[in-house]
Structure formats: structure tokens, C-alpha cells
Design a protein around this motif. Sequence first.
Motif, PDB file in Angstrom:
ATOM      1  N   ASP A   1       9.798  56.994  33.516  1.00  0.00           N
ATOM      2  CA  ASP A   1      10.898  55.949  33.922  1.00  0.00           C
ATOM      3  C   ASP A   1      10.165  54.535  33.574  1.00  0.00           C
ATOM      4  O   ASP A   1      10.742  53.534  33.263  1.00  0.00           O
ATOM      5  N   CYS A   2       8.621  54.366  33.945  1.00  0.00           N
ATOM      6  CA  CYS A   2       8.114  53.231  33.579  1.00  0.00           C
ATOM      7  C   CYS A   2       8.221  52.982  32.075  1.00  0.00           C
ATOM      8  O   CYS A   2       8.394  51.795  31.713  1.00  0.00           O
ATOM      9  N   LEU A   3       7.890  53.982  31.448  1.00  0.00           N
ATOM     10  CA  LEU A   3       8.003  53.763  30.075  1.00  0.00           C
ATOM     11  C   LEU A   3       9.408  53.463  29.597  1.00  0.00           C
ATOM     12  O   LEU A   3       9.297  52.567  28.749  1.00  0.00           O
ATOM     13  N   LEU A   4      10.233  54.160  29.881  1.00  0.00           N
ATOM     14  CA  LEU A   4      11.627  53.873  29.513  1.00  0.00           C
ATOM     15  C   LEU A   4      11.973  52.295  29.799  1.00  0.00           C
ATOM     16  O   LEU A   4      12.560  51.597  29.082  1.00  0.00           O
ATOM     17  N   ALA A   5      11.619  51.853  31.195  1.00  0.00           N
ATOM     18  CA  ALA A   5      11.982  50.455  31.352  1.00  0.00           C
ATOM     19  C   ALA A   5      11.250  49.431  30.657  1.00  0.00           C
ATOM     20  O   ALA A   5      11.833  48.576  30.199  1.00  0.00           O
ATOM     21  N   SER A   6       9.939  49.549  30.072  1.00  0.00           N
ATOM     22  CA  SER A   6       9.225  48.840  29.308  1.00  0.00           C
ATOM     23  C   SER A   6       9.818  48.810  27.957  1.00  0.00           C
ATOM     24  O   SER A   6       9.828  47.710  27.413  1.00  0.00           O
ATOM     25  N   VAL A   7      10.164  49.940  27.540  1.00  0.00           N
ATOM     26  CA  VAL A   7      10.694  49.949  26.095  1.00  0.00           C
ATOM     27  C   VAL A   7      11.927  49.200  26.055  1.00  0.00           C
ATOM     28  O   VAL A   7      12.354  48.249  25.162  1.00  0.00           O
ATOM     29  N   ILE A   8      12.956  49.472  27.137  1.00  0.00           N
ATOM     30  CA  ILE A   8      14.202  48.649  27.204  1.00  0.00           C
ATOM     31  C   ILE A   8      14.026  47.244  27.269  1.00  0.00           C
ATOM     32  O   ILE A   8      14.461  46.518  26.361  1.00  0.00           O
ATOM     33  N   LYS A   9      13.206  46.726  27.951  1.00  0.00           N
ATOM     34  CA  LYS A   9      12.669  45.272  28.038  1.00  0.00           C
ATOM     35  C   LYS A   9      12.209  44.932  26.922  1.00  0.00           C
ATOM     36  O   LYS A   9      12.828  43.872  26.185  1.00  0.00           O
ATOM     37  N   ASN A  10      11.336  45.520  26.229  1.00  0.00           N
ATOM     38  CA  ASN A  10      10.797  45.158  24.754  1.00  0.00           C
ATOM     39  C   ASN A  10      11.891  44.932  23.875  1.00  0.00           C
ATOM     40  O   ASN A  10      12.176  44.091  23.187  1.00  0.00           O
ATOM     41  N   ILE A  11      12.991  45.864  23.922  1.00  0.00           N
ATOM     42  CA  ILE A  11      14.007  45.987  22.823  1.00  0.00           C
ATOM     43  C   ILE A  11      15.050  44.586  23.237  1.00  0.00           C
ATOM     44  O   ILE A  11      15.172  43.812  22.169  1.00  0.00           O
ATOM     45  N   ILE A  12      15.218  44.236  24.541  1.00  0.00           N
ATOM     46  CA  ILE A  12      16.183  43.343  24.867  1.00  0.00           C
ATOM     47  C   ILE A  12      15.171  41.873  24.314  1.00  0.00           C
ATOM     48  O   ILE A  12      15.937  41.098  23.704  1.00  0.00           O
ATOM     49  N   ASP A  13      14.050  41.871  24.923  1.00  0.00           N
ATOM     50  CA  ASP A  13      13.425  40.537  24.518  1.00  0.00           C
ATOM     51  C   ASP A  13      13.322  40.374  22.917  1.00  0.00           C
ATOM     52  O   ASP A  13      13.521  39.513  22.269  1.00  0.00           O
ATOM     53  N   ASP A  14      13.229  41.567  22.079  1.00  0.00           N
ATOM     54  CA  ASP A  14      12.930  41.350  20.668  1.00  0.00           C
ATOM     55  C   ASP A  14      14.433  40.978  20.247  1.00  0.00           C
ATOM     56  O   ASP A  14      14.613  40.153  19.392  1.00  0.00           O
ATOM     57  N   LYS A  15      15.447  41.516  20.929  1.00  0.00           N
ATOM     58  CA  LYS A  15      16.865  41.175  20.038  1.00  0.00           C
ATOM     59  C   LYS A  15      17.020  39.686  20.581  1.00  0.00           C
ATOM     60  O   LYS A  15      17.798  39.028  19.512  1.00  0.00           O
ATOM     61  N   ARG A  16      16.544  39.324  21.613  1.00  0.00           N
ATOM     62  CA  ARG A  16      16.788  37.806  21.844  1.00  0.00           C
ATOM     63  C   ARG A  16      16.309  36.958  21.198  1.00  0.00           C
ATOM     64  O   ARG A  16      16.780  35.872  20.336  1.00  0.00           O
ATOM     65  N   LYS A  17      14.754  37.307  20.540  1.00  0.00           N
ATOM     66  CA  LYS A  17      14.182  36.526  19.837  1.00  0.00           C
ATOM     67  C   LYS A  17      14.777  36.487  18.381  1.00  0.00           C
ATOM     68  O   LYS A  17      14.833  35.354  17.632  1.00  0.00           O
ATOM     69  N   GLN A  18      15.183  37.564  18.012  1.00  0.00           N
ATOM     70  CA  GLN A  18      15.770  37.787  16.714  1.00  0.00           C
ATOM     71  C   GLN A  18      17.021  36.875  16.589  1.00  0.00           C
ATOM     72  O   GLN A  18      17.285  36.291  15.722  1.00  0.00           O
ATOM     73  N   THR A  19      17.970  36.834  17.701  1.00  0.00           N
ATOM     74  CA  THR A  19      18.887  35.833  17.572  1.00  0.00           C
ATOM     75  C   THR A  19      18.540  34.439  17.590  1.00  0.00           C
ATOM     76  O   THR A  19      19.271  33.608  16.795  1.00  0.00           O
ATOM     77  N   VAL A  20      17.750  34.010  18.198  1.00  0.00           N
ATOM     78  CA  VAL A  20      17.131  32.607  18.427  1.00  0.00           C
ATOM     79  C   VAL A  20      16.893  32.323  16.892  1.00  0.00           C
ATOM     80  O   VAL A  20      17.463  31.218  16.172  1.00  0.00           O
ATOM     81  N   LYS A  21      16.172  33.247  16.255  1.00  0.00           N
ATOM     82  CA  LYS A  21      15.618  33.057  14.834  1.00  0.00           C
ATOM     83  C   LYS A  21      16.921  33.034  13.934  1.00  0.00           C
ATOM     84  O   LYS A  21      16.789  32.098  13.117  1.00  0.00           O
ATOM     85  N   GLU A  22      17.897  34.068  14.036  1.00  0.00           N
ATOM     86  CA  GLU A  22      19.117  33.748  13.210  1.00  0.00           C
ATOM     87  C   GLU A  22      19.886  32.592  13.295  1.00  0.00           C
ATOM     88  O   GLU A  22      20.134  32.084  12.314  1.00  0.00           O
ATOM     89  N   ASN A  23      19.870  32.102  14.702  1.00  0.00           N
ATOM     90  CA  ASN A  23      20.683  30.626  14.934  1.00  0.00           C
ATOM     91  C   ASN A  23      19.792  29.605  14.173  1.00  0.00           C
ATOM     92  O   ASN A  23      20.637  28.653  13.865  1.00  0.00           O
ATOM     93  N   GLN A  24      18.614  29.481  14.283  1.00  0.00           N
ATOM     94  CA  GLN A  24      18.019  28.380  13.721  1.00  0.00           C
ATOM     95  C   GLN A  24      18.207  28.353  12.346  1.00  0.00           C
ATOM     96  O   GLN A  24      18.133  27.202  11.723  1.00  0.00           O
ATOM     97  N   VAL A  25      17.982  29.517  11.668  1.00  0.00           N
ATOM     98  CA  VAL A  25      18.315  29.661  10.144  1.00  0.00           C
ATOM     99  C   VAL A  25      19.750  29.140   9.741  1.00  0.00           C
ATOM    100  O   VAL A  25      19.666  28.354   8.979  1.00  0.00           O
ATOM    101  N   ARG A  26      20.526  29.334  10.597  1.00  0.00           N
ATOM    102  CA  ARG A  26      21.911  29.124  10.111  1.00  0.00           C
ATOM    103  C   ARG A  26      22.339  27.764  10.549  1.00  0.00           C
ATOM    104  O   ARG A  26      23.527  27.304  10.286  1.00  0.00           O
ATOM    105  N   ARG A  27      21.501  27.168  11.480  1.00  0.00           N
ATOM    106  CA  ARG A  27      21.953  25.647  12.037  1.00  0.00           C
ATOM    107  C   ARG A  27      22.057  24.959  10.832  1.00  0.00           C
ATOM    108  O   ARG A  27      21.198  24.711   9.985  1.00  0.00           O
ATOM    109  N   PRO A  28      23.246  24.249  10.552  1.00  0.00           N
ATOM    110  CA  PRO A  28      23.330  23.288   9.374  1.00  0.00           C
ATOM    111  C   PRO A  28      22.342  21.991   9.706  1.00  0.00           C
ATOM    112  O   PRO A  28      22.427  21.546  10.923  1.00  0.00           O
ATOM    113  N   ILE A  29      21.910  21.548   8.607  1.00  0.00           N
ATOM    114  CA  ILE A  29      21.069  20.262   8.778  1.00  0.00           C
ATOM    115  C   ILE A  29      21.817  18.893   9.044  1.00  0.00           C
ATOM    116  O   ILE A  29      22.812  18.709   8.209  1.00  0.00           O
TER     117      ILE A  29
END
Lengths: 98, 353
Positions: free
Chosen positions: B325-353
Amino acid sequence: MDKEIPIKSPSTASQIIDGEAVIIVPSEQMVNVLNSVGCRIWDLADGRRSIAEIAEILTREFNVPYKTALKDAIEFTRDLAEKKMIDFAGTGEEKREG
Amino acid sequence: MKTHTNPYKRIIKKTMDRLIPFTVHWELTYQCNLQCPHCYVAPQNSREELSSGEIAGILDLLQERGTLHVIFSGGEILTRKDFFDIARYARKKGFALRLLTNGTLIDETVADQIKDLHPLSVEVSLYGSTPASHDRITACPDSFKRSLEALRLLNGRSVRTIVKSLIMKGNAGEFQSMKALAQEIGSQFLYDTVIIPKMDGSLEPCGNRLDREELYSVLYPEVQKNGEDKNPRGDDLSCCAGVNAFSISPYGDVYPCMGFKESGGNLTKKSLSEIQHSPIFSKIRSITLSDLPDCKECELIQYCNRCPALARMETGDLLGPSKADCLLASVIKNIIDDKRKQTVKENQVRRPI
């Protein structure tokens, strides 16, 4: 309508918890909870009593006028039938004829 | 007079407050025609399984005590010659049935008999999307073909079916194709990644568990970046085991849940009330987060679905953390964190200058 005989649909699953009926209709994946009066009607829907006979019992047990009990029992069993919780086994006439 | 759909939660609370066994998971037999390496079952061959008469007596008792849901599992339920006598009796008593099976013994006739039971669901185990992978795990040639045919026969009769899979080392690469296959044949798909130890204490099945990297890659498409996969219980790690649910073994032993093989007593010898108030049932019910020394301060708690049974089986400590259960919780947290980071990156790239 008052002569019709309601019977629990054979597909339903049910349990009484503290005077309330919890009824599951597998084909609809639906759970319904009936209050004490609804639970009593559910209990009485045994394929032997007509709606009029059920209304007579409700009149005695819940101290309501027969006319009110009958109207409620008709509406309620119709609602349960729409939700596939009960079927109508026939009418009192058919029962007597049979 | 009205029918209500919402008061169900109130009923559930009532069953928990009053220890009404609303849901019973019943392992009808430990006999099985497959030999899956991840299976937790370890039959005690010197003991007799309950007869259909004994089972009917217990069903009577459960009906009186407020049970609505009965889950029949095994072993393989259909290896019992009297299965349909038992199941029909259960339906006559008004129980809502869920049937857990490997499906290999379901032909046209059996499918008709199952349909007539009006089960809530029939849940069929599938461990691969191809005959090669599934049959390798079950160690039974043709098991894939037969399980799939069973699903088709049941779906053709409008019986609600669920394909249930355990994702492990031998089938992780087929996770998405299993999901697609279930959808294609009209079944729901449910999966788990946690393999539990054998009931005799052997950790051998756990060798098939996915490691961190494998879990990450399997779960990445499944986990939502907005955190919907967080534990819906928040920091409440209690469960319904031994409260309004319990498990019965083929011998009549009663456990808080099917994964928790410490019996509160046997229904042929003790009353249900005695069993529900046995030391192990009382102990399970009394556990709160503050009793869990490692878990109470854990940063993963929002992502964790801690199972006390698993913790006990893995480490012998009911109050300790479960490695899986610890491993599963840790992996879920990693995925959620990684997806959030990815979204922020995508938004930064797409933001018009």
C-alpha cells in the motif's frame, strides 16, 4: 386498479433495516429505500392480496382513512411497478375465478 | 409515500453503528480448476467444507441479521456441484448476489441458470488479453477462450459482467489491451495491482507484484492529474471489515474480511454475535489513525488505501504500514505531481507573449 394484485418482482433483492426496506433491482443497478409505510406495502405485495386489501390493512395499522390509503397504495404500487420492483399478478376477480 | 434513492447512505451508517452484517463475502469452496501463481488460497485439506444444508442454515441467520449483499467466491464456485441449490436458496431469501468466478465452467446451460438468479454482477477473472498470456498464468490451456466465451454468453443474456484483473509481472504489458477487450465485449473492467500473501502466511504470490517503475507505467494513464485518485476517505483509514461486513470460509470460519485470515470463530460452533464481539473483530473495529505509529504522520496518507489485513500478512503487525500500500500510494502521488508539473509546463509554452 384497486383489484390488482401486486407481487415483488422475482429479480429484486431486499432487506428490512429498522422498518425501512432496502430494495435492489439488478437489471437497473438501482437501490431504493422505502419508509415505514412503503416498507409495509412492499411486505404485503405477496401476490395474494389486492391493492384494496392492502389499503384496508394500511387503514387499520396507520390510522388513515380508507380512501386516502387506497389512493396512496395505488400510486405507490404504480411507482414501484415503473421502477421494476413489483409486477401485477392479476386481479382479485381472476383470483376468485381461479 | 415516496421512494428514495439517497437514504441508502443513512442505511449504511445504521448498519455500521449497529454491526449489522450488511455485506458478506462467502468463499464457498477452495477447490479450483486453475492454478494461478498469485492465488492466496491454501486449502486445509483435512477439513470438510460446509454442506449445502449448513450453508442454508447460515443464510437463514444472515437474513434475520440484516444481510443484503452476498458475494459468492472461491476457489471456483462452479466446482461445487450444489452451487445452484445454494445460490437459488440465497435468492429465495432475498439476497443480492455477486458471483466471482473464473468463467471456465460456464456454458450455455450454466449461463441460463446464472441469468435466472438475477445476480447484481458476475465477475470473471482475466489475466491477459491473449490466450498465451492468460493461459500461462492460469496454467490451464483454453482457459482464456472459455472465460471469454463465458463473458460473451452472460453479456448476451443481459447479465452484468465485470472483467476483473490483477495486474502483475506476467501481464503488465497487456493492461490497456485487457481494458479494451473488456469494453469490446461489453463488460466493465476492474483491476487491482496488490497481490496478497497466501492465507497460510507464504509470501510467494507477492513475488509477482509490480515494482515501482512497472506500477508507474501501468497507472500513469489511469491516474487523474487533479488528484481524483486520492483516497476518498481523506485521512480516515478505517474500513468496513468486521463492522458491517465480514467473510466466511468454506469451513464456516468467520473473518473480518477475506484478506484477514484470523478467525473470530466458526458459525457451526459459535453464535454470530459471539464472533462479532470476538477479540480480533473488536480489535479491528477499534483501530483509529492515532493507533498507527508510522501512518499517522505519513505524507502519503491522502493517497493511501491502507489495508490492515495486508499490513498484518506482510509484517505480522496489524498497526504497521503495508509495503504494497505504501508503494502504491507513493506511485500515485508521483504521477499526480508529474502530471501537474507537465500541465504547468504546457501552459507556459502556450501562453501568448
